[in-house]
Scaffold this motif. Structure first.
Motif, short mmCIF file in Angstrom:
data_model
loop_
_atom_site.label_atom_id
_atom_site.label_comp_id
_atom_site.label_asym_id
_atom_site.label_seq_id
_atom_site.Cartn_x
_atom_site.Cartn_y
_atom_site.Cartn_z
N GLU A 24 -35.44 -7.12 -30.14
CA GLU A 24 -36.69 -7.70 -30.61
C GLU A 24 -37.93 -7.02 -30.05
O GLU A 24 -39.01 -7.13 -30.63
CB GLU A 24 -36.71 -9.20 -30.31
CG GLU A 24 -35.78 -9.99 -31.22
CD GLU A 24 -35.97 -11.48 -31.09
OE1 GLU A 24 -36.75 -11.92 -30.22
OE2 GLU A 24 -35.33 -12.22 -31.86
N ARG A 25 -37.80 -6.28 -28.95
CA ARG A 25 -38.97 -5.57 -28.40
C ARG A 25 -39.44 -4.48 -29.37
O ARG A 25 -40.56 -3.97 -29.24
CB ARG A 25 -38.65 -4.97 -27.04
CG ARG A 25 -37.56 -3.91 -27.04
CD ARG A 25 -37.13 -3.58 -25.62
NE ARG A 25 -35.97 -2.71 -25.55
CZ ARG A 25 -34.72 -3.14 -25.70
NH1 ARG A 25 -34.48 -4.41 -25.97
NH2 ARG A 25 -33.71 -2.30 -25.60
N PHE A 26 -38.59 -4.11 -30.33
CA PHE A 26 -38.98 -3.10 -31.32
C PHE A 26 -39.56 -3.73 -32.59
O PHE A 26 -39.89 -3.01 -33.53
CB PHE A 26 -37.76 -2.25 -31.70
CG PHE A 26 -37.22 -1.43 -30.55
CD1 PHE A 26 -37.93 -0.35 -30.05
CD2 PHE A 26 -36.00 -1.75 -29.96
CE1 PHE A 26 -37.43 0.40 -28.99
CE2 PHE A 26 -35.50 -1.02 -28.91
CZ PHE A 26 -36.22 0.07 -28.41
N ARG A 27 -39.70 -5.04 -32.61
CA ARG A 27 -40.23 -5.71 -33.79
C ARG A 27 -41.67 -5.27 -34.05
O ARG A 27 -42.52 -5.31 -33.16
CB ARG A 27 -40.17 -7.23 -33.60
CG ARG A 27 -40.69 -8.03 -34.79
CD ARG A 27 -40.56 -9.52 -34.52
NE ARG A 27 -41.19 -10.32 -35.56
CZ ARG A 27 -40.62 -10.70 -36.69
NH1 ARG A 27 -39.37 -10.37 -36.92
NH2 ARG A 27 -41.27 -11.44 -37.57
N ASN A 28 -41.92 -4.84 -35.27
CA ASN A 28 -43.26 -4.41 -35.72
C ASN A 28 -43.80 -3.22 -34.93
O ASN A 28 -45.02 -2.98 -34.92
CB ASN A 28 -44.26 -5.56 -35.66
CG ASN A 28 -44.01 -6.60 -36.74
OD1 ASN A 28 -43.68 -6.26 -37.87
ND2 ASN A 28 -44.14 -7.87 -36.38
N VAL A 29 -42.94 -2.48 -34.25
CA VAL A 29 -43.38 -1.29 -33.52
C VAL A 29 -43.50 -0.13 -34.51
O VAL A 29 -42.54 0.18 -35.23
CB VAL A 29 -42.40 -0.92 -32.39
CG1 VAL A 29 -42.78 0.42 -31.76
CG2 VAL A 29 -42.37 -2.03 -31.34
N PRO A 30 -44.66 0.50 -34.62
CA PRO A 30 -44.83 1.59 -35.59
C PRO A 30 -43.84 2.73 -35.32
O PRO A 30 -43.39 2.95 -34.21
CB PRO A 30 -46.28 2.05 -35.35
CG PRO A 30 -46.96 0.88 -34.71
CD PRO A 30 -45.91 0.20 -33.88
N ARG A 31 -43.51 3.44 -36.38
CA ARG A 31 -42.64 4.62 -36.32
C ARG A 31 -41.27 4.26 -35.74
O ARG A 31 -40.72 4.98 -34.91
CB ARG A 31 -43.31 5.75 -35.54
CG ARG A 31 -44.59 6.25 -36.20
CD ARG A 31 -45.33 7.24 -35.33
NE ARG A 31 -44.60 8.49 -35.18
CZ ARG A 31 -44.61 9.50 -36.05
NH1 ARG A 31 -45.30 9.40 -37.17
NH2 ARG A 31 -43.93 10.61 -35.82
N THR A 32 -40.75 3.13 -36.20
CA THR A 32 -39.40 2.69 -35.87
C THR A 32 -38.62 2.55 -37.16
O THR A 32 -39.12 1.99 -38.14
CB THR A 32 -39.40 1.36 -35.11
OG1 THR A 32 -40.07 1.53 -33.86
CG2 THR A 32 -37.99 0.86 -34.85
N GLY A 129 -40.37 12.41 -33.74
CA GLY A 129 -41.34 11.52 -33.14
C GLY A 129 -41.10 10.05 -33.41
O GLY A 129 -41.89 9.20 -32.95
N TRP A 130 -40.03 9.70 -34.12
CA TRP A 130 -39.74 8.31 -34.45
C TRP A 130 -38.75 7.69 -33.47
O TRP A 130 -37.96 8.40 -32.83
CB TRP A 130 -39.17 8.21 -35.86
CG TRP A 130 -40.23 8.24 -36.92
CD1 TRP A 130 -41.06 9.29 -37.21
CD2 TRP A 130 -40.56 7.21 -37.83
NE1 TRP A 130 -41.90 8.97 -38.23
CE2 TRP A 130 -41.62 7.69 -38.64
CE3 TRP A 130 -40.09 5.92 -38.03
CZ2 TRP A 130 -42.20 6.91 -39.64
CZ3 TRP A 130 -40.66 5.15 -39.04
CH2 TRP A 130 -41.71 5.64 -39.82
N ALA A 225 -43.11 2.52 -46.60
CA ALA A 225 -41.66 2.56 -46.78
C ALA A 225 -40.94 3.26 -45.64
O ALA A 225 -39.76 3.04 -45.43
CB ALA A 225 -41.32 3.25 -48.10
N GLY A 226 -41.62 4.11 -44.88
CA GLY A 226 -40.93 4.81 -43.79
C GLY A 226 -41.45 6.24 -43.68
O GLY A 226 -42.46 6.60 -44.29
N PRO A 227 -40.75 7.05 -42.90
CA PRO A 227 -41.21 8.42 -42.68
C PRO A 227 -41.08 9.27 -43.93
O PRO A 227 -40.29 8.96 -44.82
CB PRO A 227 -40.28 8.92 -41.57
CG PRO A 227 -39.05 8.09 -41.71
CD PRO A 227 -39.51 6.74 -42.18
#
Length: 230
Positions: A24-32, A129-130, A225-227
């Motif tokens: 959950e620490r990655f929730r809404n984290v950009p470039r994930t 970088g992701w 949508a993503g990278p």
């Protein structure tokens, strides 16, 4: 045999929800981004992506089956072209270069079929970088998962996370040495196969993979949508 519930997942969706609690620490984290290994890993990854509000994609990696014993991995091949070969198996079974190349050709054809089916032939996104969360429904020998990790390292991802519901105890240290972080829920001493730890471990179809990809895409339609594609 009836397994204790503390060591069993109802199905792949349940496994994904349990894994998501540790991510959950990655929730809404950009470039994930969440990458699932087809087919079962995509179903697990779907639940993770929904919780993290992160895009979901596939990384197509195929086991290279040993001639005469196709369930035994003599290596693995990723869609990026990365190859992992198990020299001990190759030597122990006396695999000829021709036999190896024949199996590589067969798996390349299946990889291409799946890329066409799941991504309409588009290449893997540019992930440099992701943060990448790599997901499967379990690890048995580890050949496909470890080949996938190595392929992602070649893509220069910034942070590599493994998310796996269950793996043999012996795999924990090896996995830990190949990633920046991992969420591994169960490492039982007695391990016969991944399906042992699921109440429902039915085979996943291509159609289910596509439904999972669409489900996450629609849930995130207000987000990028993503990278970019590579």
């Amino acid at each position: 045999m009836k397994w204790s519930r503390e060591f069993t997942f109802e199905d792949r969706r349940d496994a994904g929800r349990q894994l998501a609690r540790g991510l959950e620490r990655f929730r809404n984290v950009p470039r994930t981004i969440v990458l699932g290994l087809p087919r079962g890993g995509v179903v697990v990854g779907c639940e993770i992506a929904l919780v993290l509000r992160a895009p979901l994609d596939v990384l197509v990696t195929r086991k290279l089956g040993t001639p005469g014993n196709p369930e035994l991995a003599m290596g693995a091949l990723a869609e990026t072209g990365y190859r992992h070969l198990n020299q001990e198996i190759l030597e122990a079974y006396g695999i000829s270069p021709g036999e190896l190349e024949d199996e590589i050709t067969r798996q390349q054809q299946e990889i291409q079929r799946r890329v066409e089916r799941y991504r309409q032939g588009r290449g893997l996104p540019s992930l440099e970088g992701w943060t990448v969360v790599l997901v499967d429904d379990g690890i048995a020998t580890g050949a496909t998962f470890y080949a996938s990790l190595a392929a992602l390292r070649d893509r220069r991802v910034a942070h590599l996370v493994a998310a796996v519901p269950v793996a043999p105890q012996r795999e924990r240290d090896e996995l830990q040495g190949k990633v920046d972080e991992m969420v591994l829920l169960q490492t039982p001493d007695t391990f016969y196969g991944i399906g042992q730890f699921y109440d429902n471990f039915t085979q996943v179809t291509d159609e289910e993979v596509l439904r999972c990809l669409d489900e996450v895409k629609h849930a995130l339609k207000e987000k990028p949508a993503g990278p970019p594609r590579g």
